[in-house]
Structures are given as structure tokens and as C-alpha cells.
Design a protein around this motif. Structure first.
Motif, PDB file in Angstrom:
ATOM      1  N   PRO A  32       0.823  -1.080   0.016  1.00 39.71           N
ATOM      2  CA  PRO A  32      -0.063  -0.004   0.069  1.00 39.71           C
ATOM      3  C   PRO A  32       0.974   1.429   0.085  1.00 39.71           C
ATOM      4  N   PRO A  33       0.412   2.388  -0.446  1.00 42.32           N
ATOM      5  CA  PRO A  33       1.233   3.570  -0.297  1.00 42.32           C
ATOM      6  C   PRO A  33       1.171   4.120   0.952  1.00 42.32           C
ATOM      7  N   ALA A  34       2.325   4.878   1.008  1.00 48.52           N
ATOM      8  CA  ALA A  34       2.486   5.223   2.524  1.00 48.52           C
ATOM      9  C   ALA A  34       1.727   6.399   2.845  1.00 48.52           C
ATOM     10  N   THR A  35       0.960   7.171   2.127  1.00 49.64           N
ATOM     11  CA  THR A  35       0.151   7.983   2.328  1.00 49.64           C
ATOM     12  C   THR A  35      -0.603   8.470   0.929  1.00 49.64           C
ATOM     13  N   LEU A  36      -1.876   8.855   1.342  1.00 51.77           N
ATOM     14  CA  LEU A  36      -2.600   9.485   0.020  1.00 51.77           C
ATOM     15  C   LEU A  36      -2.263  10.919  -0.166  1.00 51.77           C
ATOM     16  N   PHE A  37      -1.781  11.592   0.812  1.00 52.88           N
ATOM     17  CA  PHE A  37      -1.390  13.071   0.566  1.00 52.88           C
ATOM     18  C   PHE A  37      -0.039  12.910  -0.233  1.00 52.88           C
ATOM     19  N   ALA A  38      -0.065  12.685  -1.573  1.00 52.66           N
ATOM     20  CA  ALA A  38       1.398  12.448  -2.168  1.00 52.66           C
ATOM     21  C   ALA A  38       1.202  12.910  -3.628  1.00 52.66           C
ATOM     22  N   HIS A  39       1.906  13.978  -4.043  1.00 58.25           N
ATOM     23  CA  HIS A  39       2.422  14.098  -5.315  1.00 58.25           C
ATOM     24  C   HIS A  39       2.930  13.069  -5.869  1.00 58.25           C
TER      25      HIS A  39
ATOM     26  N   ALA B  95       9.731  10.079  -2.767  1.00 58.99           N
ATOM     27  CA  ALA B  95      11.051   9.297  -2.264  1.00 58.99           C
ATOM     28  C   ALA B  95      11.299   9.301  -1.091  1.00 58.99           C
ATOM     29  N   ARG B  96      10.330   8.813  -0.090  1.00 56.72           N
ATOM     30  CA  ARG B  96      10.480   8.920   1.294  1.00 56.72           C
ATOM     31  C   ARG B  96      11.859   8.498   1.998  1.00 56.72           C
ATOM     32  N   ASP B  97      12.655   7.367   1.226  1.00 54.02           N
ATOM     33  CA  ASP B  97      13.868   7.086   1.946  1.00 54.02           C
ATOM     34  C   ASP B  97      15.070   7.882   1.722  1.00 54.02           C
ATOM     35  N   GLN B  98      15.004   8.898   1.063  1.00 52.04           N
ATOM     36  CA  GLN B  98      15.872  10.120   0.975  1.00 52.04           C
ATOM     37  C   GLN B  98      15.309  11.337   1.335  1.00 52.04           C
ATOM     38  N   TYR B  99      14.317  11.368   1.928  1.00 51.38           N
ATOM     39  CA  TYR B  99      13.667  12.786   2.621  1.00 51.38           C
ATOM     40  C   TYR B  99      14.147  12.777   3.913  1.00 51.38           C
ATOM     41  N   PRO B 100      14.586  13.981   4.522  1.00 56.30           N
ATOM     42  CA  PRO B 100      14.775  14.252   5.805  1.00 56.30           C
ATOM     43  C   PRO B 100      13.806  13.886   6.846  1.00 56.30           C
TER      44      PRO B 100
ATOM     45  N   GLU C 240      18.707  21.290 -15.065  1.00 51.25           N
ATOM     46  CA  GLU C 240      19.135  22.172 -13.999  1.00 51.25           C
ATOM     47  C   GLU C 240      17.842  22.960 -13.447  1.00 51.25           C
ATOM     48  N   ALA C 241      16.897  22.363 -13.243  1.00 51.57           N
ATOM     49  CA  ALA C 241      15.652  23.024 -12.590  1.00 51.57           C
ATOM     50  C   ALA C 241      15.090  22.132 -11.445  1.00 51.57           C
ATOM     51  N   TYR C 242      15.212  22.555 -10.341  1.00 49.87           N
ATOM     52  CA  TYR C 242      14.836  21.907  -9.147  1.00 49.87           C
ATOM     53  C   TYR C 242      14.698  22.928  -8.012  1.00 49.87           C
ATOM     54  N   ARG C 243      14.524  22.472  -6.768  1.00 54.50           N
ATOM     55  CA  ARG C 243      14.255  23.227  -5.666  1.00 54.50           C
ATOM     56  C   ARG C 243      15.401  22.478  -4.774  1.00 54.50           C
ATOM     57  N   ASP C 244      15.466  21.321  -4.563  1.00 55.79           N
ATOM     58  CA  ASP C 244      16.465  20.589  -3.730  1.00 55.79           C
ATOM     59  C   ASP C 244      16.857  19.329  -4.700  1.00 55.79           C
ATOM     60  N   ILE C 245      18.154  19.163  -4.865  1.00 56.82           N
ATOM     61  CA  ILE C 245      18.773  18.114  -5.840  1.00 56.82           C
ATOM     62  C   ILE C 245      18.242  16.652  -5.522  1.00 56.82           C
ATOM     63  N   TRP C 246      17.824  16.681  -4.054  1.00 56.70           N
ATOM     64  CA  TRP C 246      17.200  15.065  -3.780  1.00 56.70           C
ATOM     65  C   TRP C 246      15.974  15.057  -3.729  1.00 56.70           C
ATOM     66  N   GLU C 247      15.079  15.967  -4.429  1.00 57.19           N
ATOM     67  CA  GLU C 247      13.513  15.921  -4.056  1.00 57.19           C
ATOM     68  C   GLU C 247      12.936  14.860  -5.073  1.00 57.19           C
ATOM     69  N   ARG C 248      13.429  14.317  -5.933  1.00 61.30           N
ATOM     70  CA  ARG C 248      12.964  13.128  -6.555  1.00 61.30           C
ATOM     71  C   ARG C 248      13.916  11.992  -6.878  1.00 61.30           C
ATOM     72  N   GLU C 249      13.151  10.707  -6.902  1.00 59.35           N
ATOM     73  CA  GLU C 249      14.218   9.696  -7.256  1.00 59.35           C
ATOM     74  C   GLU C 249      14.815   9.888  -8.993  1.00 59.35           C
ATOM     75  N   LEU C 250      16.005   9.067  -8.827  1.00 62.35           N
ATOM     76  CA  LEU C 250      16.512   9.301 -10.362  1.00 62.35           C
ATOM     77  C   LEU C 250      15.548   8.522 -11.248  1.00 62.35           C
ATOM     78  N   PRO C 251      15.489   8.913 -12.465  1.00 61.16           N
ATOM     79  CA  PRO C 251      14.357   8.330 -13.237  1.00 61.16           C
ATOM     80  C   PRO C 251      14.818   7.011 -13.574  1.00 61.16           C
ATOM     81  N   ASN C 252      13.700   6.246 -14.013  1.00 61.36           N
ATOM     82  CA  ASN C 252      13.702   4.894 -14.403  1.00 61.36           C
ATOM     83  C   ASN C 252      13.404   4.753 -15.720  1.00 61.36           C
ATOM     84  N   ARG C 253      14.249   5.087 -16.508  1.00 58.46           N
ATOM     85  CA  ARG C 253      13.967   5.398 -18.134  1.00 58.46           C
ATOM     86  C   ARG C 253      14.011   3.914 -18.714  1.00 58.46           C
ATOM     87  N   HIS C 254      13.407   3.828 -19.941  1.00 59.07           N
ATOM     88  CA  HIS C 254      13.439   2.634 -20.680  1.00 59.07           C
ATOM     89  C   HIS C 254      13.472   3.222 -22.104  1.00 59.07           C
ATOM     90  N   LYS C 255      14.208   2.286 -23.003  1.00 61.40           N
ATOM     91  CA  LYS C 255      14.477   2.713 -24.395  1.00 61.40           C
ATOM     92  C   LYS C 255      12.927   2.959 -24.902  1.00 61.40           C
TER      93      LYS C 255
END
Length: 334
Positions: free
Chosen positions: A155-162, A167-172, A269-284
Motif C-alpha cells: 500500500p502507499p505510505a500516504t494518499l497525501f502525495a504528489h 522518495a521517502r527514503d531520501q527525504y529528511p 538544472e531546474a529543481y528546488r532541492d537536488i534530492w527531491e525526486r528519485e533518479l528516473p527509471n528510463r527505458h528505451k
């Protein structure tokens, strides 16, 4: 991290304090805080969210649909919290405070830093509220039919989510930070991010307008730069005394043509904090199909829609771009 009075002079601190008070005095803030105190978002708000669009489209009934009103005591708890909240209890990044202190009113860098500090304050306010642990809904009802965890496993950690800030594991503050981004999105219209591509000198290289990263139904999920009129309306409201008309939540339209996919935010190079999102999981091939692997449509790619409209117009006429956009994602690919 530092308190405001450790870095800001009286003038800068006063402008920021008024700006935050103007925002926190809106009905939208009270509604947002009441839902956090409740422990669940209202159904109308939960459905105004990218993550549930597929469920609505395919007729899936999410149990959050039953949560149509706030639990008893939620609004009162939110009022009590907001009445005792003051920006001077928060700590901010030293560099952000220094940048704001070094800027003079009348320059774009001053207004961008003011908007950034207000966005951070809104975010931190929601983090603090969530950590109070009200969760009134959870205390009042343990009925499995009213839980939020039936459509995802785990289940999701919370429905209060964008959708893009989980990325809660890397959030303070872990899950509380997820809630903070959600509240910022609900109140301001999206998470506010900024151009970090170079050091700014307003006399030679004025800072570009802020970017808006929204998670709302009927609004593009791409990152959009706000246009001059939107930014000026927001600044006028933040600096107004007595308080003026609030333009929030801001919303992107076909006029916000400078935009990019969120997964490329740090590369742009557009962000507020460099850690705010997980690194993208791109596919071809993903980029060729549009946002999230879907075929591009005019809601997310207005320039393509404009080009298509011009081409069709040259073949004997076509509906206007605004009419084409009016159908949102239901308009199909193009």
C-alpha cells in the motif's frame, strides 16, 4: 539550517512574514490543513490527482470515494494549529536565506527567492502539522471498507502525495515530506522549482520565472514555467497589505509553452532541492511516446497541438487550439 533572524534584516524578514501570512490566511490553506489533521484527503481532492486518473477512467471504485466530508474535529484542529503557527519557528537553508538577503526589491532574483521561501514555508508547515499526529480519521474508524490500501500492494505510505515526490527514503522527514509536497501542490498549484543553471546577476542575467510541477486532474504533468502575468499576480499577492486577491492555485495552460518532462528536471538544472525526486527509471523509446510512456496529447504538448492545428488549417481549416485543448486528455493523441 538557520532561523530567519540569524541572517535576515528587519526589512527582508518583514516582507517574508507578510507573504507567508497572506498565503496561510486563505481558505485553501485551512481546507488543506484540515485534511491533514483528518488523516485522509477528501474524495474530491483525492480524485484531483494524477495517480487515480486510471482508476476513474476504468470505472474502479476506490474506497476514498466514501470520504466526502471531514471527520469531526479536523477543521478545528487545523484552525488551532494555524493560529499558533509562525514562520520564525522554522529553519531554512542558509544559502537560500543569504540569497534572499542579498537581493534587493525590484529585481527578479528578489521575487524568485521570496516565492521560494514562501513555497518552502508552506511545505514545512505541512510537514510540521503531519508530525503532530492528529490522524483523526484513523482514530474514529478502523472499518476495512474505509481504508486506503485496497488498490496497491504494497500500500502507499500516504494518499497525501504528489505523484513525483514520494522518495521517502531520501527525504529528511520521510513520509512527512511527502505530505509537505502534496500540500504545496494543493495550495500553490504545484511544487515550485527554480532554474539552477548558473549564478544570477540581475543586471546581466535576470533569473527566469519559477517553474510549476503540478499533480492535478486536467493539468499537464510536465514541468511548466509560469508566464510573466502569473508570476506578477503571485508577487503582488504576497506583498499586498492589506491582503489582496490570491491567484493560487496557479495552473498551466496552453500559454505556458516552456516546459519539459519531470524526469529531465535535474538535467535541465531546474529543481528546488537536488534530492527531491528519485533518479528516473528510463527505458528505451519512452521519450518518443510522451509522458509516462503514453502517446503525447495536446494537454502535455501544446506546441505539437499548435503545429498540428496550423497544418490542418492549411488543408482547409480546423478547430482552434483552445477548442482542441478543451477536451484535455480525452482529446486523444496528437
Amino acid at each position: 539550517m538557520a532561523r530567519l533572524d540569524a541572517i535576515l534584516d528587519k526589512q527582508h524578514c518583514g516582507v517574508l512574514d507578510r507573504a507567508v501570512r497572506n498565503v496561510l490566511g486563505t481558505d485553501l490553506v485551512l481546507e488543506t490543513c484540515a485534511q491533514i489533521a483528518d488523516g485522509l484527503p477528501l474524495a474530491s481532492v483525492a480524485n484531483d490527482h494524477y495517480g487515480l486518473r486510471g482508476h476513474r477512467r476504468h470505472g474502479v471504485h476506490h474506497p476514498i470515494s466514501n470520504h466526502t466530508s471531514l471527520c469531526l474535529g479536523a477543521e478545528e484542529a487545523a484552525r488551532d494549529f494555524l493560529s499558533g503557527f509562525a514562520i520564525d519557528i522554522l529553519n531554512f537553508d542558509n544559502k537560500l536565506l543569504q540569497a534572499y538577503q542579498s537581493a534587493a526589491p525590484g529585481y527578479s532574483i528578489f521575487y524568485c527567492r521570496l516565492i521560494e521561501l514562501v513555497a518552502v514555508a508552506v511545505y514545512k508547515m505541512a510537514v510540521l502539522l503531519f508530525k503532530q499526529g492528529y490522524q483523526i480519521h484513523d482514530r474514529e474508524s478502523r472499518n476495512a471498507a474505509s481504508t486506503i490500501n485496497l488498490l496497491q500492494f504494497p500500500p502507499p505510505a500516504t494518499l497525501f502525495a504528489h505523484y513525483s515526490y514520494r522518495a521517502r527514503d531520501q527525504y529528511p522527514d520521510g513520509v512527512a515530506d511527502i505530505v509537505g509536497y502534496w500540500a504545496e501542490n494543493r495550495i500553490l498549484g504545484g511544487v515550485m522549482i527554480f532554474d539552477r543553471s548558473e549564478a544570477r546577476d540581475d543586471e546581466r542575467t535576470p533569473e527566469p520565472n519559477v517553474y510549476l510541477h503540478s499533480d492535478r486532474a486536467g493539468v499537464t504533468i510536465r514541468v511548466c514555467q509560469v508566464i510573466d502575468e502569473q508570476q506578477q499576480a503571485l508577487v503582488d499577492f504576497l506583498m499586498s497589505s492589506p491582503v489582496g486577491t490570491c491567484p493560487c492555485p496557479l495552473s498551466a495552460s496552453d500559454k505556458n509553452l516552456k516546459r519539459f518532462d519531470a524526469e529531465y528536471a535535474t538535467e535541465n538544472e531546474a529543481y528546488r532541492d537536488i534530492w527531491e525526486r528519485e533518479l528516473p527509471n528510463r527505458h528505451k523509446g519512452r521519450g518518443a511516446r510522451g509522458v509516462g510512456g503514453c502517446f503525447p496529447d495536446p494537454l502535455d504538448y501544446p506546441k505539437r497541438a499548435l503545429k498540428r492545428g496550423e497544418e490542418q488549417g492549411g488543408r482547409g481549416g480546423s478547430q482552434s487550439l483552445l477548442a482542441y485543448l478543451a477536451g484535455g486528455r480525452a482529446a486523444g493523441s496528437g
